[in-house]
Design an enzyme around this catalytic site. Structure first.
Site, mmCIF file in Angstrom:
data_model
loop_
_atom_site.group_PDB
_atom_site.id
_atom_site.type_symbol
_atom_site.label_atom_id
_atom_site.label_comp_id
_atom_site.label_asym_id
_atom_site.label_seq_id
_atom_site.Cartn_x
_atom_site.Cartn_y
_atom_site.Cartn_z
ATOM 1 N N VAL A 59 -97.301 -89.663 19.314
ATOM 2 C CA VAL A 59 -98.229 -88.527 19.350
ATOM 3 C C VAL A 59 -98.392 -87.939 17.954
ATOM 4 O O VAL A 59 -99.512 -87.647 17.501
ATOM 5 C CB VAL A 59 -97.748 -87.452 20.340
ATOM 6 C CG1 VAL A 59 -98.631 -86.201 20.253
ATOM 7 C CG2 VAL A 59 -97.776 -88.002 21.771
ATOM 8 N N PRO A 77 -86.066 -85.969 11.704
ATOM 9 C CA PRO A 77 -85.034 -86.873 11.176
ATOM 10 C C PRO A 77 -85.607 -88.267 10.974
ATOM 11 O O PRO A 77 -86.418 -88.729 11.788
ATOM 12 C CB PRO A 77 -83.965 -86.862 12.276
ATOM 13 C CG PRO A 77 -84.169 -85.548 12.987
ATOM 14 C CD PRO A 77 -85.644 -85.296 12.945
ATOM 15 N N ASP A 124 -98.813 -81.577 24.910
ATOM 16 C CA ASP A 124 -98.647 -81.730 26.351
ATOM 17 C C ASP A 124 -98.224 -80.446 27.059
ATOM 18 O O ASP A 124 -97.744 -80.482 28.188
ATOM 19 C CB ASP A 124 -97.646 -82.850 26.659
ATOM 20 C CG ASP A 124 -97.891 -83.481 28.030
ATOM 21 O OD1 ASP A 124 -99.060 -83.513 28.445
ATOM 22 O OD2 ASP A 124 -96.917 -83.927 28.668
#
Length: 256
Positions: free
Chosen positions: A33, A53, A119
């Site tokens: 995404v 990360p 979302d």
């Protein structure tokens, strides 16, 4: 008496072309995404910082980092990422941690920084739509967060219906407008309305194929009609003056 004014349909979004060129945008997350969001941001010439990360970067995001297309901060999000001096104009989160996403959203609201939480429609100040892109042409289909996959299908249908070369035609229209402003540089309301009116009539009269075929010479010939107010057809400007013809008589007509 019938109402002649548009009916109000509540529940929509104000669809805008948000200009973020050279503005700082923070993307939190490095998965699929996030990769899609980053492409949209880079296409809009934003300055993108990705906080994630390194182990969480997917192949595409890692590629953007390696090519220095984005700035990468190798850790999880911290409030210091939104310090005022960083001038962050927008935040996009794309992480698999609903609680952390909500905390980030609330922090953005506190700082009045627009945010999109992937979302989670209720925690979005704006939505991403499905975009058809052809050069300068951008068409966005939005379902207001209800059905992104359906938006993509509708976008493909719209793209398939457009004439081939539409984006190139729009480039030519932009060049024509700039040329017209050089020929008729007036800045009064009357001057602006006249230019806009004439350009509108050209766009209504000419086809996509006409604009695609237009070259620099055609463009110059077209703007020469501006002062008269006339809008010629493409065929009109392609008619070139006939060269002077020199007749040579050899007596074959019976003349002495």
């Amino acid at each position: 008496m019938p109402n002649e004014h548009p009916e109000i349909q509540g529940g929509g979004s104000l669809i805008l072309a948000w200009q973020i060129k050279n503005k700082e945008v923070l993307v939190i997350g490095g998965g699929e995404v996030a990769a899609g969001r980053i492409v949209n941001l880079l296409n809009a010439d934003a300055k993108v910082t990705v906080v994630c990360p390194r182990a969480g970067l997917n192949e595409e995001v890692a590629y953007r980092v390696e090519r220095k297309q984005v700035t990468h901060i190798d850790r999880v999000f911290l409030p210091l990422d939104l310090e005022p001096q960083k001038n962050v104009a927008m935040v996009l989160t794309a992480i698999d941690d609903p609680d952390a996403s909500s905390r980030i959203w609330k922090y953005c609201k506190k700082l009045k920084v627009p945010a999109n939480i992937a979302d989670v429609p209720p925690e979005c100040d704006f939505y991403f739509g499905s975009v058809h892109r052809d050069g300068p042409l951008q068409i966005m289909v939005s379902t207001n967060g209800n059905g992104p996959r359906l938006a993509a299908a509708i976008r493909r249908q719209i793209g398939d219906m457009l004439p081939e070369g539409t984006g190139e035609s729009i480039k030519k229209v932009g060049e024509l407008r700039r040329k017209l402003r050089r020929v008729a540089p007036g800045k009064s309301t009357r001057d602006i309305n006249k230019r806009m009116g004439w350009m509108s009539r050209v766009c209504d009269s000419w086809s996509t194929d006409d604009f695609n075929a237009m070259d620099e010479t055609d463009m110059q010939a077209l703007v020469e009609y501006y002062e008269s107010g006339r809008v010629p057809s493409f065929e009109d400007i392609r008619i070139k003056p006939q060269d002077d013809v020199v007749w040579e008589f050899d007596g074959s007509f019976g003349w002495m």
